[in-house]
Design a protein around this motif. Structure first.
Motif, PDB file in Angstrom:
ATOM      1  N   GLY A   8      -5.566   5.567  -6.851  1.00 41.49           N
ATOM      2  CA  GLY A   8      -5.830   4.316  -7.539  1.00 41.49           C
ATOM      3  C   GLY A   8      -7.123   3.648  -7.105  1.00 41.49           C
ATOM      4  O   GLY A   8      -7.569   2.722  -7.721  1.00 41.49           O
ATOM      5  N   THR A   9      -7.706   4.115  -6.020  1.00 39.96           N
ATOM      6  CA  THR A   9      -8.959   3.535  -5.570  1.00 39.96           C
ATOM      7  C   THR A   9      -9.692   4.529  -4.687  1.00 39.96           C
ATOM      8  O   THR A   9      -9.099   5.420  -4.119  1.00 39.96           O
ATOM      9  CB  THR A   9      -8.729   2.227  -4.781  1.00 39.96           C
ATOM     10  N   GLU A  10     -10.952   4.343  -4.570  1.00 42.16           N
ATOM     11  CA  GLU A  10     -11.758   5.164  -3.664  1.00 42.16           C
ATOM     12  C   GLU A  10     -12.084   4.369  -2.414  1.00 42.16           C
ATOM     13  O   GLU A  10     -12.999   4.719  -1.689  1.00 42.16           O
ATOM     14  CB  GLU A  10     -13.050   5.612  -4.382  1.00 42.16           C
ATOM     15  N   ILE A  40      -9.391 -10.826  -5.241  1.00 40.51           N
ATOM     16  CA  ILE A  40      -9.071  -9.591  -5.960  1.00 40.51           C
ATOM     17  C   ILE A  40     -10.233  -9.206  -6.872  1.00 40.51           C
ATOM     18  O   ILE A  40     -10.623  -8.038  -6.934  1.00 40.51           O
ATOM     19  CB  ILE A  40      -7.755  -9.741  -6.756  1.00 40.51           C
ATOM     20  N   ALA A  41     -10.791 -10.185  -7.570  1.00 34.27           N
ATOM     21  CA  ALA A  41     -11.942  -9.908  -8.446  1.00 34.27           C
ATOM     22  C   ALA A  41     -13.132  -9.418  -7.628  1.00 34.27           C
ATOM     23  O   ALA A  41     -13.816  -8.464  -8.024  1.00 34.27           O
ATOM     24  CB  ALA A  41     -12.308 -11.166  -9.239  1.00 34.27           C
ATOM     25  N   TRP A  42     -13.397 -10.052  -6.496  1.00 36.84           N
ATOM     26  CA  TRP A  42     -14.503  -9.666  -5.617  1.00 36.84           C
ATOM     27  C   TRP A  42     -14.341  -8.222  -5.166  1.00 36.84           C
ATOM     28  O   TRP A  42     -15.308  -7.463  -5.103  1.00 36.84           O
ATOM     29  CB  TRP A  42     -14.543 -10.610  -4.425  1.00 36.84           C
ATOM     30  N   ASP A  48      -2.736  -4.063 -10.390  1.00 35.95           N
ATOM     31  CA  ASP A  48      -1.629  -3.195  -9.991  1.00 35.95           C
ATOM     32  C   ASP A  48      -1.923  -2.469  -8.678  1.00 35.95           C
ATOM     33  O   ASP A  48      -1.026  -2.266  -7.857  1.00 35.95           O
ATOM     34  CB  ASP A  48      -1.263  -2.201 -11.091  1.00 35.95           C
ATOM     35  N   VAL A  49      -3.170  -2.110  -8.441  1.00 33.44           N
ATOM     36  CA  VAL A  49      -3.541  -1.455  -7.188  1.00 33.44           C
ATOM     37  C   VAL A  49      -3.429  -2.456  -6.041  1.00 33.44           C
ATOM     38  O   VAL A  49      -2.869  -2.144  -4.984  1.00 33.44           O
ATOM     39  CB  VAL A  49      -4.963  -0.853  -7.261  1.00 33.44           C
ATOM     40  N   PHE A  53      -0.929  -2.144  -2.780  1.00 39.68           N
ATOM     41  CA  PHE A  53      -1.405  -2.268  -1.402  1.00 39.68           C
ATOM     42  C   PHE A  53      -0.654  -3.385  -0.670  1.00 39.68           C
ATOM     43  O   PHE A  53      -0.186  -3.214   0.449  1.00 39.68           O
ATOM     44  CB  PHE A  53      -2.898  -2.585  -1.363  1.00 39.68           C
ATOM     45  N   GLU A  54      -0.546  -4.534  -1.320  1.00 37.17           N
ATOM     46  CA  GLU A  54       0.048  -5.716  -0.698  1.00 37.17           C
ATOM     47  C   GLU A  54       1.523  -5.501  -0.359  1.00 37.17           C
ATOM     48  O   GLU A  54       1.983  -5.930   0.698  1.00 37.17           O
ATOM     49  CB  GLU A  54      -0.107  -6.909  -1.639  1.00 37.17           C
TER      50      GLU A  54
END
Length: 129
Positions: A8-10, A40-42, A48-49, A53-54
């Protein structure tokens, strides 16, 4: 922390922590509250990712969850300091502290007693005796 990247992320947990640090530094420089939504935007993460994580979904995201927990604690600290350092900000800071993602504070005492009322439709009432 691990250098392992996750689905979901790199972004590694270390990279996430560095980006959060940069976000807080930017907020401090601009003298604005480092709120969750703008963070989150930053970070450039889909909602959802971030939520995976949270919440440490499936127990696979513990290093990410710890980084986000520290960010939440930093927000709590910022709000607590704002309440005492500026009377004009006290009410809005307390409102923010009551939000679950900023600490979930309560100014009401929790008695630990909970009342539950059940309404059962159908079936036999003799089961309850």
């Amino acid at each position: 922390m691990t250098k392992k990247k996750t689905e979901g992320t790199e972004m590694s947990p270390e990279a996430l922590e560095a980006r959060i640090g940069a976000y807080f530094a930017e907020c401090e420089a601009r003298e604005v509250f480092p709120d969750r939504a703008n963070m989150i935007a930053w970070l450039g993460l889909p909602d959802d990712v971030y939520l995976r994580f949270e919440t440490n979904e499936d127990g696979k995201y513990a290093p990410y969850a710890e980084v986000l927990k520290r960010a939440r604690l930093r927000r709590e600290g910022w709000l607590a300091r704002a309440m005492f350092s500026d009377k004009n900000k006290a009410q809005s800071a307390m409102f923010q502290l009551r939000q679950p993602f900023n600490g979930g504070y309560s100014d009401k005492e929790d008695s630990g007693v909970m009342t539950i009322r059940l309404k059962i439709d159908g079936g036999s009432s003799d089961l309850l005796d």
